[in-house]
Design a protein around this motif. Structure first.
Motif, PDB file in Angstrom:
ATOM      1  N   VAL A 105       0.872  -1.176   0.000  1.00 44.70           N
ATOM      2  CA  VAL A 105       0.000   0.000   0.000  1.00 44.70           C
ATOM      3  C   VAL A 105       0.904   1.219   0.000  1.00 44.70           C
ATOM      4  O   VAL A 105       1.863   1.275   0.776  1.00 44.70           O
ATOM      5  N   THR A 106       0.628   2.175  -0.875  1.00 49.41           N
ATOM      6  CA  THR A 106       1.447   3.396  -0.892  1.00 49.41           C
ATOM      7  C   THR A 106       0.594   4.596  -1.261  1.00 49.41           C
ATOM      8  O   THR A 106      -0.532   4.451  -1.757  1.00 49.41           O
ATOM      9  N   ILE A 107       1.140   5.774  -1.004  1.00 51.71           N
ATOM     10  CA  ILE A 107       0.500   7.035  -1.400  1.00 51.71           C
ATOM     11  C   ILE A 107       1.375   7.664  -2.464  1.00 51.71           C
ATOM     12  O   ILE A 107       2.587   7.774  -2.283  1.00 51.71           O
ATOM     13  N   ASN A 108       0.771   8.004  -3.610  1.00 47.91           N
ATOM     14  CA  ASN A 108       1.551   8.655  -4.660  1.00 47.91           C
ATOM     15  C   ASN A 108       0.600   9.429  -5.575  1.00 47.91           C
ATOM     16  O   ASN A 108      -0.596   9.501  -5.290  1.00 47.91           O
ATOM     17  N   GLU A 109       1.135   9.983  -6.648  1.00 47.03           N
ATOM     18  CA  GLU A 109       0.320  10.823  -7.531  1.00 47.03           C
ATOM     19  C   GLU A 109      -0.783  10.028  -8.226  1.00 47.03           C
ATOM     20  O   GLU A 109      -0.524   8.982  -8.822  1.00 47.03           O
ATOM     21  N   ASN A 110      -2.028  10.548  -8.174  1.00 47.42           N
ATOM     22  CA  ASN A 110      -3.095   9.880  -8.933  1.00 47.42           C
ATOM     23  C   ASN A 110      -3.681  10.764 -10.035  1.00 47.42           C
ATOM     24  O   ASN A 110      -4.760  10.491 -10.532  1.00 47.42           O
ATOM     25  N   ALA A 111      -2.941  11.803 -10.408  1.00 54.44           N
ATOM     26  CA  ALA A 111      -3.414  12.655 -11.512  1.00 54.44           C
ATOM     27  C   ALA A 111      -3.055  12.034 -12.862  1.00 54.44           C
ATOM     28  O   ALA A 111      -3.856  12.022 -13.787  1.00 54.44           O
ATOM     29  N   ASP A 112      -1.852  11.515 -12.975  1.00 56.12           N
ATOM     30  CA  ASP A 112      -1.406  10.900 -14.226  1.00 56.12           C
ATOM     31  C   ASP A 112      -1.017   9.452 -13.948  1.00 56.12           C
ATOM     32  O   ASP A 112      -0.020   9.187 -13.291  1.00 56.12           O
ATOM     33  N   ARG A 113      -1.799   8.519 -14.481  1.00 55.16           N
ATOM     34  CA  ARG A 113      -1.565   7.103 -14.198  1.00 55.16           C
ATOM     35  C   ARG A 113      -0.230   6.596 -14.760  1.00 55.16           C
ATOM     36  O   ARG A 113       0.222   5.514 -14.421  1.00 55.16           O
ATOM     37  N   ALA A 114       0.406   7.398 -15.629  1.00 55.44           N
ATOM     38  CA  ALA A 114       1.722   7.016 -16.144  1.00 55.44           C
ATOM     39  C   ALA A 114       2.730   6.900 -15.008  1.00 55.44           C
ATOM     40  O   ALA A 114       3.688   6.126 -15.087  1.00 55.44           O
ATOM     41  N   VAL A 115       2.522   7.645 -13.928  1.00 57.75           N
ATOM     42  CA  VAL A 115       3.415   7.563 -12.767  1.00 57.75           C
ATOM     43  C   VAL A 115       3.426   6.136 -12.224  1.00 57.75           C
ATOM     44  O   VAL A 115       4.489   5.570 -11.944  1.00 57.75           O
ATOM     45  N   GLU A 116       2.236   5.539 -12.096  1.00 59.66           N
ATOM     46  CA  GLU A 116       2.156   4.177 -11.542  1.00 59.66           C
ATOM     47  C   GLU A 116       2.796   3.159 -12.487  1.00 59.66           C
ATOM     48  O   GLU A 116       3.451   2.221 -12.043  1.00 59.66           O
ATOM     49  N   ASN A 117       2.609   3.346 -13.785  1.00 63.29           N
ATOM     50  CA  ASN A 117       3.280   2.439 -14.731  1.00 63.29           C
ATOM     51  C   ASN A 117       4.798   2.547 -14.607  1.00 63.29           C
ATOM     52  O   ASN A 117       5.506   1.539 -14.652  1.00 63.29           O
ATOM     53  N   ASP A 118       5.279   3.767 -14.468  1.00 58.18           N
ATOM     54  CA  ASP A 118       6.725   3.976 -14.313  1.00 58.18           C
ATOM     55  C   ASP A 118       7.240   3.331 -13.023  1.00 58.18           C
ATOM     56  O   ASP A 118       8.313   2.725 -13.008  1.00 58.18           O
ATOM     57  N   ILE A 119       6.473   3.466 -11.942  1.00 56.00           N
ATOM     58  CA  ILE A 119       6.888   2.866 -10.667  1.00 56.00           C
ATOM     59  C   ILE A 119       6.995   1.348 -10.810  1.00 56.00           C
ATOM     60  O   ILE A 119       7.997   0.741 -10.397  1.00 56.00           O
ATOM     61  N   LEU A 120       6.001   0.725 -11.429  1.00 52.15           N
ATOM     62  CA  LEU A 120       6.062  -0.735 -11.624  1.00 52.15           C
ATOM     63  C   LEU A 120       7.240  -1.119 -12.524  1.00 52.15           C
ATOM     64  O   LEU A 120       7.924  -2.112 -12.282  1.00 52.15           O
ATOM     65  N   HIS A 121       7.489  -0.310 -13.535  1.00 51.48           N
ATOM     66  CA  HIS A 121       8.598  -0.555 -14.465  1.00 51.48           C
ATOM     67  C   HIS A 121       9.946  -0.450 -13.747  1.00 51.48           C
ATOM     68  O   HIS A 121      10.827  -1.300 -13.920  1.00 51.48           O
ATOM     69  N   ILE A 122      10.104   0.582 -12.946  1.00 45.07           N
ATOM     70  CA  ILE A 122      11.357   0.768 -12.201  1.00 45.07           C
ATOM     71  C   ILE A 122      11.578  -0.396 -11.238  1.00 45.07           C
ATOM     72  O   ILE A 122      12.673  -0.982 -11.184  1.00 45.07           O
ATOM     73  N   LEU A 123      10.539  -0.773 -10.495  1.00 44.56           N
ATOM     74  CA  LEU A 123      10.669  -1.883  -9.539  1.00 44.56           C
ATOM     75  C   LEU A 123      11.048  -3.185 -10.246  1.00 44.56           C
ATOM     76  O   LEU A 123      11.861  -3.968  -9.758  1.00 44.56           O
ATOM     77  N   ARG A 124      10.439  -3.401 -11.417  1.00 44.24           N
ATOM     78  CA  ARG A 124      10.714  -4.629 -12.190  1.00 44.24           C
ATOM     79  C   ARG A 124      12.165  -4.655 -12.659  1.00 44.24           C
ATOM     80  O   ARG A 124      12.790  -5.704 -12.722  1.00 44.24           O
ATOM     81  N   LYS A 125      12.661  -3.481 -13.021  1.00 48.41           N
ATOM     82  CA  LYS A 125      14.040  -3.373 -13.498  1.00 48.41           C
ATOM     83  C   LYS A 125      15.037  -3.597 -12.349  1.00 48.41           C
ATOM     84  O   LYS A 125      16.050  -4.287 -12.508  1.00 48.41           O
TER      85      LYS A 125
END
Lengths: 134, 134, 134
Positions: B49-69
């Motif tokens: 569970v985390t708190i982060n930006e929910n205006a642009d969903r691209a942020v969440e895709n980037d977070i998942l991408h970074i974690l995967r990398k």
């Protein structure tokens, strides 16, 4: 509010120690609070506290392995003690966690346990356990 | 103290699901507390569970991408289920978050939303919401 | 429950600012609560709050260096603002922390300080400090 604490002796540089039973023992033997929540925190900057699977201890070995791979000890740090990897891991895992208490039971998932994370041992460590009544 | 919860069905292996509206709905429809704070927690060890930006969903895709990398799934893990990357991500993001409640409103920043982070889906998941009166 | 807050002006893109004295000043000058706990939180999505060593500031430089190495700014992010590294770091460090308060003192370890982590400055930032009576 109740204040409890206990000590831990870690045995290697990096170690994840399941402290779930220590917490349950405090709840059963030393506390009169059955509903509310507990705050677990540590006064250290090269250790952490986290909740993760305690059914297969291989999970904890993998977590330590992944952290070591991401944040090598041998990096060229400016902190003279040379243990900045341990400080980084402490902030990543965090040094405190809250758990709900209902009917005298910790509200944890079936596979969840509470772990003290040693990142710069072996050392003597301390865990604070504060219990709050609903 | 009030105890609420809700269920989530995740749809892919890794996903960040905005649960801000679910939390707000509980506050509006099921709770009588207007000042205090809420504790959100999950009983899972391969989610967060985390708190982060929910205006642009691209942020969440980037977070998942970074974690995967940073933490590849294909690593040579000792945990037989082979999902130690998900356990690691769970501890990095954390499994609980507190938010202040003032005048019936969550004290969140303009761009902040609350996210359930799935790291080993698709699965049925549960979110605990405990609300405390000031 | 008491609600306080203060503002911070950060000076560079990435910075860890020791806010322990600001918190102590609020406790001494503006609060009447001597036992309980404080909740520190921020309304931002490209910054964090953490507890770590404040005896040698080289630790904070090393932490920023390690995070920059793990999560480069130059990555190919889908978020148009190009600061997804800062959002990732915010979720890794977290945006809130609780500290016990006993006899008017923060229950921190000898080397522990509270840090505001700027990951996308320079900016004007805000810190919420909520103090709860035992």
């Amino acid at each position: 509010m109740e204040s409890h604490n206990f000590f831990l002796q870690t045995n290697t540089r990096e170690e994840m120690i399941d402290i779930t039973e220590e917490i349950k023992e405090i709840l059963q033997k030393k506390s009169s609070i059955r509903n509310g929540y507990i705050k677990i925190s540590i006064p250290h900057t090269t250790a952490g506290v986290t909740i993760n699977e305690n059914a297969d201890r291989a999970v904890e070995n993998d977590i330590l392995h992944i952290l070591r791979k991401i944040i090598p000890k041998s990096r060229d740090y400016s902190h003279a003690e040379g243990n900045s990897d341990a400080h980084m891991k402490s902030s990543l895992m965090g040094t405190r966690v809250d758990i709900m208490l209902e009917h005298g039971q910790l509200k944890l998932g079936r596979w969840q346990g509470i772990f003290f994370c040693e990142f710069d041992g072996p050392r003597s460590r301390k865990v604070y356990v504060n219990i709050f009544k609903e």
